[in-house]
Design a protein around this motif. Sequence first.
Motif, short mmCIF file in Angstrom:
data_model
loop_
_atom_site.label_atom_id
_atom_site.label_comp_id
_atom_site.label_asym_id
_atom_site.label_seq_id
_atom_site.Cartn_x
_atom_site.Cartn_y
_atom_site.Cartn_z
N TRP A 105 0.83 -1.21 0.00
CA TRP A 105 0.00 0.00 0.00
C TRP A 105 0.86 1.25 0.00
CZ3 TRP A 105 0.51 3.56 3.86
CH2 TRP A 105 1.17 3.16 5.04
N ALA A 106 2.04 1.20 0.64
CA ALA A 106 2.91 2.38 0.67
C ALA A 106 3.42 2.71 -0.73
CB ALA A 106 4.08 2.13 1.62
N SER A 107 3.88 1.67 -1.47
CA SER A 107 4.35 1.90 -2.84
C SER A 107 3.21 2.41 -3.72
CB SER A 107 4.91 0.60 -3.41
OG SER A 107 5.98 0.12 -2.63
N THR A 108 2.05 1.83 -3.53
CA THR A 108 0.90 2.27 -4.32
C THR A 108 0.57 3.72 -4.02
OG1 THR A 108 0.03 0.02 -4.27
CG2 THR A 108 -1.51 1.77 -4.85
N THR A 109 0.63 4.11 -2.74
CA THR A 109 0.33 5.49 -2.37
C THR A 109 1.33 6.46 -3.00
OG1 THR A 109 -0.58 4.72 -0.25
CG2 THR A 109 0.03 7.06 -0.41
N VAL A 159 0.49 6.76 -6.70
CA VAL A 159 -0.74 7.55 -6.92
C VAL A 159 -0.47 9.04 -6.70
CG1 VAL A 159 -3.05 7.98 -6.03
CG2 VAL A 159 -2.29 5.64 -6.40
N LEU A 160 0.25 9.38 -5.61
CA LEU A 160 0.55 10.79 -5.35
C LEU A 160 1.43 11.38 -6.45
CD1 LEU A 160 1.19 10.70 -1.48
CD2 LEU A 160 -0.81 11.58 -2.69
#
Length: 611
Positions: A3-7, A10-11
């Motif tokens: 989820w951290a990499s995805t966040t 996305v940002l």
Amino acid sequence: MTWASTTVIVLTILAATATVLIGRQLNRLEAERDASTAAADILAAVAEDVRTTADSATAEASAGVRASEVGAAFPEGVADSSAVRARDSAQPVLDDSGEGVVVVASYDTAVTPATVQERRDHVVAYAVVPLDLAGTLLTMKPSEGGIAVAGPDRQVMSVPDHRPSDAAFQTVDLGSGTTSGWTLTVWTTPPQTPAVAWLIALGLGLTGTAAAGWMALRRERDRRSRDDLLRLQEASATVAELATVAQHSLDLAEVLPAVSAELGAALGLRGLSVGVPSADGERLLFVWGERPDNVPADHHPRDEVGAGDTIALVLSRGGRLAARLLVVAGRRLTGPDLRTLFAAGDVLTSALANAEMYSQQSELLKRMRSVDELKTVFLATASHELRTPVVAITGYAQVLTMRLDELTPEQTRMYVERVDANAQRLGALVEDLLDFSKLERGTDVEDHAPLDLGEVVSRILEEQPDLAPDHLVSHSTVRGLGVIGSRLAVDRVVSNLVGNAAKYSPAGSAIRVRVQAAHGRAELIVDDEGSGVPHDEREQIFSRFFRGHGDVVVRTSGAGLGLAIVSEFAASMGGQVSVADADGGGARFVVSYPLAASRAEPSRGATDADT
């Protein structure tokens, strides 16, 4: 990906998109400002051209130039409403016909009439002067845009002709009075998104992707370390669980799915199969998940197996091949995983051996129970079928004995015929039971010898015209089809098939018997016009004591031995029996015999008979 990499990704995407959008918006605001400035500059020039044209039109009207004389209609090409306003107002009027014109009314008086009615009475002509705005619009047009002039109802001129949908534009009124309702639109095309915005967005994207990739790699390293430790712990638990499964069940139907599920969960397998030795080489015993490819066996553990690869293990016990295990890896299998797999193979070998022995014992017990149930059904069915005609014969015999003097000749004949019919039924059933008993013991009912199948069938039907007395029995045979067997076996096949056809088809319908050559064999075919045999009963219809469930079956009697006897007698001559649909409806029974050395060339028999 976590989820951290995805966040982070996305940002990054949002920041890059915002950068590009802001650059585009700044360019559009600049284009709108340019359009507004150009519109202010062009407005005065266009208004001046309109006033000049209006003054010219007024001068021509004052000079008495009759551009369009008053007649039954207003000036051609000018809206009626514009001509009416020019006449009634005595002022120049702009009309948006064509590329725009100025309309001025002329009167036959020295001075302009004061009232509307006087103007209507004294109007003599109209001066129609075109607006010449092309030169001004071309001169004043922005380099990356255009100008359009529109009247109250339509656009009269545009330079260029088309305005892009993404252009920034400014629309202003030309003023009041003569130009009331006329507008001037100036547009400019926004420049492309600045390169600096794209560079910033690209930099943000690369930075975010690099950060997300680094985070994912770090997490993957941590995950692999934890997975390796976990697999080491699960390896011993897997072997212990498999041993428990093998000890708690001896049924292959329970052992193999349980072992497959356990191995699949522990090692992440995509599929496996178990094959056991057979006379043809190898027989597939069980498949779970994806079916593995056939690959050579691995006698020693490998260092690693890639995801999707297949590995084969030979399972042997006491020097004898017990089975072969094929496994499709769902993930990378390391050394500890493969050692676990080989250990599980040893457990599976013992389980297969024990389960196979248990399966054989269970099958033997099941067959013994089936034989016992068969005897019970046989006794119940035979008792019922024997009792029915015996009771009928006894009853009719008692009536004849006690009331013979009171009965008319017709009544006496009726009771005697009923006694005879039930005696024949009893005799047929006893004959079936005797045949069944002989076949059950494996005793040949008669020595086998070469036979002409067509000739034997014709004689049987001609010698027994009462096989189906209420039906039209016809036969057509090919002579010279030699088979090896006994006449009694053929007789029992023909009589049972014809009797069965008569039992399950309406009285008066046709029964057709044929003997022909087909596919290198001799075929005996019996067709009827009954309701046929349902598809779901065709595999069971030749089993002993089996009777169907339809209404026709319920209304008829029988022990369920006739077709079983047909199958047994046909098999005694190497024949096979099958059932299908007849061409005209009903059932078709086909008995196929292997041909012996023909004694003569087959010839068409001319023996078509009706019974």
